[in-house]
Design an enzyme around this catalytic site. Structure first.
Site, mmCIF file in Angstrom:
data_model
loop_
_atom_site.group_PDB
_atom_site.id
_atom_site.type_symbol
_atom_site.label_atom_id
_atom_site.label_comp_id
_atom_site.label_asym_id
_atom_site.label_seq_id
_atom_site.Cartn_x
_atom_site.Cartn_y
_atom_site.Cartn_z
ATOM 1 N N HIS A 97 1.370 2.062 -3.379
ATOM 2 C CA HIS A 97 0.643 2.944 -4.222
ATOM 3 C C HIS A 97 0.783 4.375 -3.474
ATOM 4 O O HIS A 97 0.620 5.464 -4.494
ATOM 5 C CB HIS A 97 -0.635 2.363 -3.738
ATOM 6 C CG HIS A 97 -1.180 1.156 -4.500
ATOM 7 N ND1 HIS A 97 -0.958 1.132 -5.784
ATOM 8 C CD2 HIS A 97 -1.536 -0.219 -4.042
ATOM 9 C CE1 HIS A 97 -1.557 -0.092 -6.376
ATOM 10 N NE2 HIS A 97 -1.622 -0.948 -5.119
ATOM 11 N N GLU A 138 -0.233 -1.316 -10.612
ATOM 12 C CA GLU A 138 0.211 -2.104 -9.425
ATOM 13 C C GLU A 138 1.604 -2.407 -9.568
ATOM 14 O O GLU A 138 2.191 -2.843 -8.733
ATOM 15 C CB GLU A 138 -0.420 -3.690 -9.587
ATOM 16 C CG GLU A 138 -1.860 -3.779 -9.139
ATOM 17 C CD GLU A 138 -2.426 -3.199 -7.615
ATOM 18 O OE1 GLU A 138 -1.387 -3.151 -6.939
ATOM 19 O OE2 GLU A 138 -3.423 -2.800 -7.688
ATOM 20 N N GLU A 162 0.979 -1.221 -0.039
ATOM 21 C CA GLU A 162 -0.172 -0.120 0.077
ATOM 22 C C GLU A 162 0.836 1.224 0.085
ATOM 23 O O GLU A 162 0.330 2.306 -0.748
ATOM 24 C CB GLU A 162 -0.884 0.067 1.097
ATOM 25 C CG GLU A 162 -1.963 -1.110 1.095
ATOM 26 C CD GLU A 162 -2.686 -1.363 -0.125
ATOM 27 O OE1 GLU A 162 -2.860 -0.376 -0.904
ATOM 28 O OE2 GLU A 162 -3.248 -2.558 -0.364
#
Ligand SMILES: [Zn+2]
Length: 742
Positions: A530, A556, A527
């Site tokens: 991201h 991704e 995460e």
């Protein structure tokens, strides 16, 4: 504070934003949201008003554009895309906070308020997406650009061209360019497709819930761990089953109720020593929603829905000018063509198949060593069981036992140090400087690192970290979301990006910090990857800043890239120390983590290739008159993509919700596509040598300046090439997955 924060500088003000008197907190529309001041009542009372206002603004914009188009003069970006973006941003800010709070501090009142407005919010999105005037204005901008000479006013920069192309394509795919009967047919089919997907998903759910098996004797629960027995007893209690003596079901004495949902299905196949029960469970599971099988309802049959969905998608594609639905899906992705996807899947298939065959032999040999009769006739319901036995014999990796080596504060220190090394940023705790939605939520600022010279210490971004699970009020899983995107306010001041990073790990207990499993560490890194793409963007056009406008099969890349570092010796051993003794993670445990990463990697890759190929070919090759059923096509593909052929009752397609009830149609391949990119990006660091500090820093900077900075402003192939110096190859992924022939 008397004035509401307008365009913020998330990193500017030093005290939590407080809404000014008279301004509804939910409608502030800029800056860090005052979470605690936002109530379900405001959602009910003010979202309709906001939508009405935006509707008026949109109508006014359409009128202006209509006049401009009729006038025939030059249309400007500022007259079309900027007002549209401001309009969408107002809704994103307000509705974004509501959605965020629904995820992290849910309550029955909030859920109800959210559900009550959702349809109207979606309807507004459709209204924008299907505006013909807007579409004509966008087309005009595009024509102006195409026919402009260097230096002309109508010329757009690269980011603008990509934003425009994406907007045009999104509107085209909603059918805005169709006229009359074609559009009516398109809209009717869209409506039917939406209903079919919902029905497909509901039938999978009903079929899953409709099968149970009550176990009553200790012989039937042989091998099951205590946690699963507790779950099965709980399910029995929930179903009102009682013990023979009339007492309540317990983990120790039963009865135990088996079912087809993942939390019961997966561990039962893994641990049950009763082969006959594994077989019954497996057969029921793979036959779900096919209208057949033991105890199945004939009405819950997804076969006719599958054919109807595929036919309708094919029709929709042709109405939009494409040959099939796969072309529609790929139009907005990094992969250029079906052939490119097929080529990648074939590379992975060819590498994985022999390895998966060897792995199956290893499982047979393991069963034979234990004198199990199935060694000679291994079936799909035996695979998980023997895989677990082999896994324990090979590594004895106990994921619970590793927790003390990963206390959250130490993991964060390691993660931030890694980001400092690679990307030359500093991350500073700034708790108390921003409003939060729960006392456990932390706030951090991201600053330029020492390598930035004069700019060192300058703020770049900020993020919230909400690490712990809160059953009952917080959604499960982990995610990154946008709180504020990078842009410029109307007065020219920069708005810095702010991210939400949400995890669900166990909270601290007393003096014991939150101790993480290795999977939770990987999730946090994922995460955060991201988050870095959101926060380190240098693009100031919000439509292409951060993860916006990044193709779905490339999004991704940064997240999986960062996960790779969890397996890097220096990174891992730098942060994994026993929280009490300070002892580093033993070398043997590190070796087990590495080995576990590729355990049964052939089977895992082959499975994904099978799903991806089935999805792709159903959406490119299958049509009602093709002479084959979807299932026959799947079985043909299975001949080269499985090592144990699907059994007769296997109706996997009837529960393939990703493509029939979700958004993955002709896009399932994206999982592997993005892994190719992330593995190949990581291999750039392997090539310079993971111990070679100066080269690692240099490569990290290049990653920041390309993948993390450019976001959706540039073609993902060009972004990748700018970092890697060439187009991606699958070599690194094949190697990392343990698929290289030795
Ligand atoms: Zn992700």
């Amino acid at each position: 504070m008397t004035t509401a924060p307008t365009s913020t500088s998330a990193t500017g003000s030093a005290s939590p934003a407080a809404p000014a008197a008279g301004i509804v907190p939910l409608l502030i529309g800029a800056g860090l949201p005052p979470f605690e001041a936002i109530t379900p009542e405001q959602v009910r009372a003010h979202i309709p008003g906001l939508l009405a206002e935006l509707e008026q603004d949109l109508t006014a914009l359409e009128r202006r554009l209509e006049a401009d188009l009729a006038g025939g003069g030059l249309l400007s970006w500022q007259a079309v895309l900027d007002p549209l973006q401001r309009l969408e941003e107002r809704l994103r800010w307000s509705w974004g906070v509501v959605s965020h709070l629904t995820g992290v501090c849910n309550s029955p009142e909030l859920r109800e308020a959210h559900a009550g407005q959702q349809a109207a919010v979606v309807a507004f999105g459709n209204r924008v997406g299907q505006s013909r005037v807007l579409y004509r204005a966008l087309e005009t901008l595009d024509h102006q650009h195409q026919s402009a000479a260097p230096g002309d006013a109508g010329l757009l920069d690269g980011a603008q061209q990509r934003i425009l192309a994406a907007e045009l394509r999104a509107m085209q795919l909603r059918g805005v360019g169709l006229e009359g009967e074609a559009q009516a047919a398109f809209n009717a089919a869209s409506q039917e497709l939406a209903e079919l997907s919902t029905r497909f998903g509901n039938q999978v759910l009903d079929a899953t819930n409709g099968w149970t098996l009550s176990l009553t004797s200790v012989e039937e629960i042989e091998g099951l761990p205590a946690s699963l027995l507790e779950q099965l007893a709980q399910a029995a209690r929930g179903a009102g089953l009682t013990a023979a003596d009339g007492g309540e079901a317990t983990a120790e004495a039963g009865p135990w109720l088996l079912g087809l949902d993942m939390p019961r299905y997966i561990p039962f196949l893994k641990y049950s020593r009763r082969r006959d029960l594994r077989e019954r469970l497996y057969r029921a599971h793979v036959g779900r929603a096919s209208g057949q099988g033991e105890g199945a309802s004939a009405e819950l049959n997804n076969w006719p829905l599958i054919e109807r969905i595929l036919s309708l998608r094919g029709d929709q594609a042709r109405r939009l000018g494409y040959a099939n639905w796969a072309e529609v899906s790929l139009a907005a992705k990094m992969a250029d063509s079906e052939a490119a996807v097929e080529a990648l899947l074939e590379e992975l298939r060819a590498a994985a198949l022999p390895v998966a065959e060897r792995e199956l032999e290893q499982l047979r040999a393991c069963a034979a060593r234990h004198g199990a009769p199935e060694a000679a006739d291994l079936q799909p319901w035996d695979v998980s069981f023997w895989a677990e036995v082999l896994r324990q014999e090979s590594f004895e990796l106990d994921s619970e036992a590793l927790r003390p080596y990963f206390p959250l504060p130490q993991v964060l220190e390691g993660l931030f140090a890694l980001c400092g090394r690679l990307f030359d940023i500093q991350i500073r705790a700034a708790d108390g400087e921003a409003p939060v939605w729960h006392p456990d939520v932390r706030f951090f600022r991201v600053l330029e690192g020492p390598g930035a010279g004069e700019r060192a210490g300058q703020p770049i971004a900020a993020f919230y970290l909400d690490p712990y699970s809160r059953p009952g009020s917080k959604r499960g899983g982990a995610w990154m979301d946008e709180c504020l995107g990078r842009s410029r306010a109307a007065d020219g001041t920069p708005v810095l990006p702010v991210a939400y990073l949400i995890c669900n790990q166990s909270p601290p207990v007393g003096d014991t910090p939150s101790l993480m499993t290795f999977e939770e560490v990987e999730t946090l890194f994922h995460e955060f990857g991201h988050g870095l793409q959101h926060m380190l963007t240098t693009v100031e056009r919000p439509q292409a800043a951060g993860i916006n406008n990044v193709e779905w099969d490339a999004v991704e890349l940064p997240s999986q890239f960062l996960e790779n570092w969890c397996y890097d010796r220096a990174t891992l051993l730098g942060m994994a120390r026993h929280w009490q003794s300070g002892e580093p993670l033993p070398e043997a445990e590190f070796a087990k983590l590495l080995a576990a990463r590729t355990f049964l990697g052939g089977a895992a890759t082959l499975r994904q290739v099978h799903f991806a190929l089935v999805d792709l070919r159903l959406h490119s090759q299958w049509h009602p008159g093709c002479g084959q059923s979807p299932e026959q096509l799947r079985r043909e593909i299975a001949a080269t993509t499985t090592v144990l052929a699907p059994i007769d009752e296997d109706a996997f397609l009837c529960s393939f919700g990703h493509i029939f009830a979700g958004g993955y149609a002709a896009g399932y391949y994206s999982y592997k596509w993005a892994e190719v990119l992330s593995a190949d990006a990581f291999s750039a660091f392997e090539e310079v040598g993971l111990e070679n500090e100066p080269r690692i820093r240099e490569t990290g900077r290049r990653f920041r300046d390309t993948v993390l900075s450019l976001g959706g402003s540039l073609d993902p192939k060009a972004v990748f090439e700018a970092f890697r110096g060439r187009q991606p190859t699958s070599e690194a992924l094949i190697r990392h997955s343990g698929l290289v022939a030795v």
